[in-house]
Design a protein around this motif. Structure first.
Motif, short mmCIF file in Angstrom:
data_model
loop_
_atom_site.label_atom_id
_atom_site.label_comp_id
_atom_site.label_asym_id
_atom_site.label_seq_id
_atom_site.Cartn_x
_atom_site.Cartn_y
_atom_site.Cartn_z
N ILE A 77 -21.96 3.31 -19.86
CA ILE A 77 -22.91 2.20 -20.02
C ILE A 77 -22.46 1.30 -21.18
O ILE A 77 -22.43 0.06 -21.05
CB ILE A 77 -24.33 2.74 -20.27
CG1 ILE A 77 -24.84 3.40 -18.99
CG2 ILE A 77 -25.27 1.62 -20.68
CD1 ILE A 77 -26.16 4.11 -19.14
N SER A 87 -19.47 0.96 -22.27
CA SER A 87 -18.22 0.27 -21.99
C SER A 87 -18.44 -0.95 -21.09
O SER A 87 -17.76 -1.96 -21.26
CB SER A 87 -17.19 1.23 -21.38
OG SER A 87 -17.62 1.67 -20.12
N PHE A 88 -19.41 -0.89 -20.19
CA PHE A 88 -19.60 -2.11 -19.38
C PHE A 88 -20.29 -3.20 -20.17
O PHE A 88 -20.01 -4.39 -19.98
CB PHE A 88 -20.27 -1.80 -18.03
CG PHE A 88 -21.73 -2.09 -17.91
CD1 PHE A 88 -22.67 -1.09 -17.97
CD2 PHE A 88 -22.18 -3.40 -17.68
CE1 PHE A 88 -24.01 -1.36 -17.84
CE2 PHE A 88 -23.52 -3.67 -17.54
CZ PHE A 88 -24.44 -2.64 -17.64
N VAL A 101 -17.36 -4.69 -22.07
CA VAL A 101 -16.50 -5.54 -21.22
C VAL A 101 -17.15 -6.90 -20.97
O VAL A 101 -16.46 -7.91 -20.81
CB VAL A 101 -16.19 -4.82 -19.89
CG1 VAL A 101 -15.52 -5.75 -18.90
CG2 VAL A 101 -15.32 -3.61 -20.13
N TRP A 110 -15.85 -9.65 -23.05
CA TRP A 110 -14.46 -10.06 -22.92
C TRP A 110 -14.36 -11.16 -21.87
O TRP A 110 -15.36 -11.51 -21.24
CB TRP A 110 -13.58 -8.85 -22.53
CG TRP A 110 -13.55 -7.79 -23.58
CD1 TRP A 110 -13.93 -7.92 -24.88
CD2 TRP A 110 -13.14 -6.43 -23.41
NE1 TRP A 110 -13.77 -6.73 -25.54
CE2 TRP A 110 -13.29 -5.79 -24.67
CE3 TRP A 110 -12.64 -5.69 -22.35
CZ2 TRP A 110 -12.97 -4.45 -24.87
CZ3 TRP A 110 -12.32 -4.36 -22.55
CH2 TRP A 110 -12.48 -3.75 -23.80
N ARG A 130 -9.21 -9.22 -24.57
CA ARG A 130 -10.15 -8.39 -25.30
C ARG A 130 -10.57 -8.99 -26.64
O ARG A 130 -10.38 -8.40 -27.68
CB ARG A 130 -9.54 -7.01 -25.53
CG ARG A 130 -9.25 -6.34 -24.20
CD ARG A 130 -8.53 -5.03 -24.36
NE ARG A 130 -8.29 -4.50 -23.01
CZ ARG A 130 -8.57 -3.25 -22.65
NH1 ARG A 130 -9.06 -2.42 -23.51
NH2 ARG A 130 -8.34 -2.86 -21.41
N TRP A 142 -14.18 -8.85 -13.62
CA TRP A 142 -15.01 -7.78 -14.16
C TRP A 142 -15.82 -8.20 -15.39
O TRP A 142 -16.98 -7.82 -15.48
CB TRP A 142 -14.14 -6.55 -14.48
CG TRP A 142 -13.68 -5.86 -13.24
CD1 TRP A 142 -13.60 -6.39 -11.99
CD2 TRP A 142 -13.26 -4.51 -13.12
NE1 TRP A 142 -13.15 -5.45 -11.10
CE2 TRP A 142 -12.93 -4.29 -11.77
CE3 TRP A 142 -13.12 -3.45 -14.02
CZ2 TRP A 142 -12.48 -3.06 -11.29
CZ3 TRP A 142 -12.67 -2.22 -13.56
CH2 TRP A 142 -12.34 -2.03 -12.21
N GLY A 176 -18.71 -10.16 -14.12
CA GLY A 176 -19.58 -9.24 -13.37
C GLY A 176 -20.38 -8.37 -14.32
O GLY A 176 -21.56 -8.15 -14.11
N SER A 177 -19.73 -7.88 -15.39
CA SER A 177 -20.42 -7.03 -16.35
C SER A 177 -21.53 -7.80 -17.06
O SER A 177 -22.62 -7.28 -17.27
CB SER A 177 -19.44 -6.49 -17.39
OG SER A 177 -18.44 -5.75 -16.75
#
Lengths: 267, 294
Positions: free
Chosen positions: B39, B41-42, B45, B48, B57, B263, B266-267
């Motif tokens: 959780i 980590s998303f 992300v 970024w 990053r 991603w 999306g995150s």
């Protein structure tokens, strides 16, 4: 004794019937269409006579069969692993310090409370960050994360009902911790363990939304179905859907009856 | 003679301590590893960015800025919230009536009626979506049936690949999730409350309004929250019955991990989705608490 209220009751009854029709009509339609295929003659709809052709086609469809095999493997491993983990967490909750137990419990429940789309993509990103490629293992991990809270809940309720006296009696009589667990605690929890296991299997067998994220090239049955439906209509789908409906209905009824008899014994 | 037991004492003591440590490590470590870290980590992300197919990053709010300024993210978000609220309202109303209906049966019958409403909950999700499509589809049973009866001569386009179709499909799929918490709340109401109210001359309707519904409110709130969370996050149902019309927020999020392959964006959108569901939970909790105080 409930007070009579014919008007209210008929209104509520009507809503209940509408609800049942809405829930079951689509399912019944699929079952019927698996035996009587729709035909169209110059645009006019009709039904073909009874036939088991879709079922024969299903048995010959290797893609579906291999997806079914994958689903059964995943559901078996995931539900067994979930049961072990749920037992471990439940024992931890009743024996460890309250703060630790609650911390563990919040984390364990999270994936079930969050929308599946969040659990799915969170796992996907985490796997990616550690370069763990998607496959059978990631699907199983995704399912376990999602199922453990359900099994944990079932097991914990039963464990708390047991109380400490039986465990203490067994330890006083000289049994070791392991003997107490194997011969006293686990047998007492058998109904909860079985219904937890069945529940876990049923949920894993059906899981779609998380699997879509973590599956990679691995295809479970729901993902296969999803892909088939996107392409268009295949008669086998109705046959397969009918079989799955029967299978899950059987598991559900078994769980329901088991919990009912458990409840009756408890009260 | 005296040294040996002490040594084995310390070694067994050390082993016991190692076992305790292992227990904590397993019970707290596994959830941290497989729940908390994914959780976090998303969320990380989401700060970024994606540049030329590479994830950069460095911390930036660019993704969140695009949600408000770029393309159709915000309109789709708002229309999905609205759709989910509509489904939630209709389903909670239906589920309350159904739960009341079950509640007013004799205990013996209750179990079987409840079972029959819960059975579809365990039925395969993807098959339910497919089954609803079989009925609502453009060439589905409803259209074909109406045409065969001569009631219409063209398939009604509205039935499939439309917002209405998504609405109906979501309502049918998630109805059991609302019935269960509401019924469980009603089931906890002590029978003598109603007996007392009847003895004091209250009608069945008054008992319903002043005793049953207020005491059932936590269940109703839980049912509403479940329905909202599940419909808002669903991305398969809108796709299967909604076609291109059914572009909901969940689908936008999912597409960032598929074809669009962005991603970080999306995150960020998923963080917004998550925040929305947490807001729904908080709102439900708040209304309940305010009632308690009063």
């Amino acid at each position: 004794m409930k007070q009579k209220a014919p008007f209210i009751d008929s209104l509520l009854g009507f809503t209940a019937v509408v609800g049942l029709v809405a829930l079951y009509a689509p399912l019944i339609a699929v079952v019927v269409l698996s035996f009587f295929q729709i035909t169209r003659l110059r645009g006019v709809i009709g039904f073909a006579p009874f036939s088991l052709e879709p079922y024969a086609a299903l048995v010959a469809n290797h893609e579906i069969l291999s997806a079914l095999a994958t689903s059964l493997t995943v559901a078996t491993i995931a539900s067994l692993a979930s049961l072990v983990l749920a037992l471990m967490f439940a024992f931890y909750f009743v024996t460890a310090r309250r703060g630790f137990g609650l911390l563990m419990q919040v984390m364990v429940f999270l994936p079930f409370l969050l929308p599946p789309i969040i659990t799915g993509l969170a796992l996907l990103i985490a796997f990616r960050e550690i370069d763990f490629s998607r496959g059978l293992a990631t699907v199983i991990i995704g399912h376990v994360v999602f199922i453990v809270p359900v099994v944990y809940r079932t097991v914990l309720v039963r464990l708390q009902l047991l109380g400490r006296s039986l465990t203490e009696a067994s330890l006083d009589l000289g049994a070791s911790q392991t003997q107490t667990l194997v011969h006293v605690i686990l047998p007492q929890m058998r109904p909860a363990l079985i219904s937890g296991l069945l529940l876990a299997f049923a949920i894993s067998f059906d899981e779609t939304l998380i699997t879509l994220f973590v599956a990679g090239s691995e295809t479970t049955l729901p993902i296969r179905l999803w892909a088939m439906m996107r392409v268009g209509f295949v008669p086998e789908i109705n046959a397969l859907a009918t079989l799955i409906l029967l299978f899950t209905a059987a598991i559900t009824v078994a769980i329901g009856l088991m919990q009912r008899s458990q409840g009756e014994r408890a009260s | 003679m005296s040294a040996a037991p002490t040594r084995s004492d310390t070694s067994s003591c050390r082993r016991a301590r190692a076992l305790v440590a292992l227990r904590h490590a397993l019970n707290l470590g596994l959830p941290i590893l497989f729940v908390l870290i994914p959780i976090l980590s998303f969320v990380l992300v989401s700060f970024w960015t994606l540049q030329d197919g590479q994830i950069v990053r460095t911390f930036t709010l660019a993704n969140y800025r695009s949600f408000f300024t770029e393309g159709s993210y915000l309109p789709v978000y708002l229309s999905t919230v609205w759709l989910s609220l509509q489904v939630t309202f209709v389903n909670v109303t239906l589920a309350t009536a159904i739960a009341l209906f079950i509640f007013r049966r004799t205990p013996r019958v209750r179990f079987f009626i409840l079972m029959s409403f819960m059975l579809p909950l365990f039925m395969s999700y993807i098959i339910k979506v497919y089954a609803i499509r079989t009925i609502l589809g453009q060439r589905g049973l409803l259209n074909e049936g109406l045409m065969a009866l001569g009631l219409i001569d063209q398939p009604i386009e509205v039935l499939l690949f439309s917002r209405t179709a998504i609405f109906v499909a979501l309502a049918v799929i998630y109805l059991p999730y609302a019935i269960l918490p509401i019924y469980l709340a009603l089931d906890r109401i002590p029978a003598n409350y109603l007996a007392a109210s009847a003895d004091l001359g209250a009608s069945a309707l008054q008992g319903l309004r002043h005793i049953v519904l207020p005491l059932g409110r936590p269940g109703i709130a839980a049912g509403a929250v479940f329905t909202f969370i599940l419909t808002f996050g669903d991305f398969v149902t809108p796709q299967m019955v909604g076609g291109t019309q059914g572009f909901t927020f969940g689908r936008i999020v999912f597409s960032q991990f598929g074809l669009a392959l962005n991603w970080p964006l999306g995150s960020a959108l998923a963080v917004i989705l998550l925040a929305t569901t947490l807001l729904a939970v908080a709102l439900a909790g708040l209304t309940l608490r305010r009632e308690h105080v009063r």
